[in-house]
Design a protein around this motif. Structure first.
Motif, PDB file in Angstrom:
ATOM      1  N   THR A 141       0.846  -1.196   0.000  1.00  0.00           N
ATOM      2  CA  THR A 141       0.000   0.000   0.000  1.00  0.00           C
ATOM      3  C   THR A 141       0.881   1.246   0.000  1.00  0.00           C
ATOM      4  O   THR A 141       1.892   1.298   0.685  1.00  0.00           O
ATOM      5  N   GLU A 168      -4.718   6.379  -3.064  1.00  0.00           N
ATOM      6  CA  GLU A 168      -4.141   5.184  -2.447  1.00  0.00           C
ATOM      7  C   GLU A 168      -3.895   4.085  -3.490  1.00  0.00           C
ATOM      8  O   GLU A 168      -4.762   3.803  -4.314  1.00  0.00           O
ATOM      9  N   GLN A 205      -3.174   0.159  -3.854  1.00  0.00           N
ATOM     10  CA  GLN A 205      -3.173  -1.122  -3.145  1.00  0.00           C
ATOM     11  C   GLN A 205      -2.962  -2.221  -4.161  1.00  0.00           C
ATOM     12  O   GLN A 205      -3.598  -2.221  -5.213  1.00  0.00           O
ATOM     13  N   THR A 262      -1.279  -6.572  -4.676  1.00  0.00           N
ATOM     14  CA  THR A 262      -0.738  -7.785  -4.066  1.00  0.00           C
ATOM     15  C   THR A 262       0.378  -8.271  -4.978  1.00  0.00           C
ATOM     16  O   THR A 262       0.582  -7.710  -6.066  1.00  0.00           O
TER      17      THR A 262
END
Ligand SMILES: [Zn+2]
Length: 319
Positions: free
Chosen positions: A140, A148, A150, A152
């Motif tokens: 993040t 923002e 975000q 994975t």
């Protein structure tokens, strides 16, 4: 056309027949644009794909030098479609992956190099984002203007695309600020110079390939979006890269390949500066029939991985 339909049409030989029919009509040469090949087969154009492209093009078209393609842009002709091969940026793997195949099939090609990248003094900015995301300690980041982020481990590529699309249209100062902020937020120290996998060719590799017939032209010094720079900065990017290549390769540089290369990335000032710096031609990263006759806005067609899609692109070439 859907991929499945295109593939069937290709396998049945329909696309080849259409290319034969196309020979009856007037058409201008087509300039194909490649960036980087991959050693293994995946989602991007691999060495194997590229070799298939060359075999197909040699059989069904006439592969010409970029000089000839440009010369004939305004002289549409019947017969086999003339196709020129170009590569952008100058990544080190061009020497190991693309050049051996081009040599093997005796196909002429032009490479547009970003001279600061060759001198190892600059990263190409999308690579900075890639490096940061892949070496990140977290998933993040809070970024000014962007909001923002975000992601994975599995969605790194998606995050790279989102950041890239955002940065693409921003002035370089803002873009660099965002990339620095990304590095700090994700706890990554970006090396001063590009590391392995993100490096450009060396001058000795370029000299060797130039002696073997590769044509080398300019893609600026730092790969900026030229239309966002002031006239002095544009002049610097265009003239220094031209001079550096001419000095190192001992070959005249006549063509500028605009970074990013869409209509909005090339202003009238960019065109004027290109002319003033001694460039004879400018090439884009897209094809626009409206501007195809302007020597400073010569269109190119992006090479597709799938050969059927590539052929559809060839069939679109027209007067
Ligand atoms: Zn580029």
């Amino acid at each position: 056309m859907k991929n499945r339909v295109k593939n069937i049409a290709y396998r049945m030989g329909i696309l080849k027949i259409l290319l034969l029919v196309q020979r009856l009509f007037l058409k201008a040469p087509l300039i194909l644009m490649y960036h980087r090949l991959t050693a293994y087969n995946g989602n991007n154009i691999s060495v194997d794909d590229f070799e298939q492209h060359l075999i197909f093009l040699k059989e069904n078209c006439e592969i010409v030098t970029l000089d000839i393609a440009i010369r004939d842009v305004n002289k549409p002709s019947r017969g086999k479609l003339k196709v020129a091969i170009t590569f952008d940026d100058g990544y080190e793997d061009f020497y190991h992956l693309a050049w051996p195949i081009l040599k093997k099939h005796d196909v002429p090609a032009t490479l547009f190099i970003t001279t600061g990248f060759i001198d190892k003094s600059v990263w190409l900015w999308p690579d900075k984002i890639d490096y940061i995301l892949k070496n990140s300690n977290g998933f993040t980041a809070q970024l000014d203007g962007f909001g923002e982020l975000q992601f994975t481990q599995e969605t790194t590529k998606e995050a790279w695309h989102r950041l890239g699309d955002y940065c693409l249209v921003k002035p370089w100062k803002q873009r660099d600020k965002l990339i620095n902020q990304l590095a700090v937020s994700l706890g990554v120290e970006l090396p001063q110079q590009p590391v392995q996998g993100y490096q450009g060719l060396t001058w000795s590799q370029l000299k060797e390939m130039s002696a073997e017939g590769l044509s080398i032209e300019s893609h600026t010094v730092t790969h900026p979006i030229l239309s966002t720079l002031n006239p002095l900065e544009i002049k610097e990017e265009l003239s220094v890269s031209k001079q550096v290549i001419e000095t190192n390769i001992n070959q005249r540089v006549n063509i500028i390949c605009y970074p990013n290369g869409f209509a909005r990335d090339v202003s009238n000032t960019v065109e004027e500066q290109a002319r003033a710096c001694g460039y004879k031609y400018g090439v884009m990263a897209c094809f626009d029939k409206q501007t195809a006759n302007n020597p400073y806005r010569i269109g190119r067609t992006s090479a597709a991985k799938e050969i059927s899609t590539l052929v559809i692109g060839l069939l679109r070439a027209s007067k």
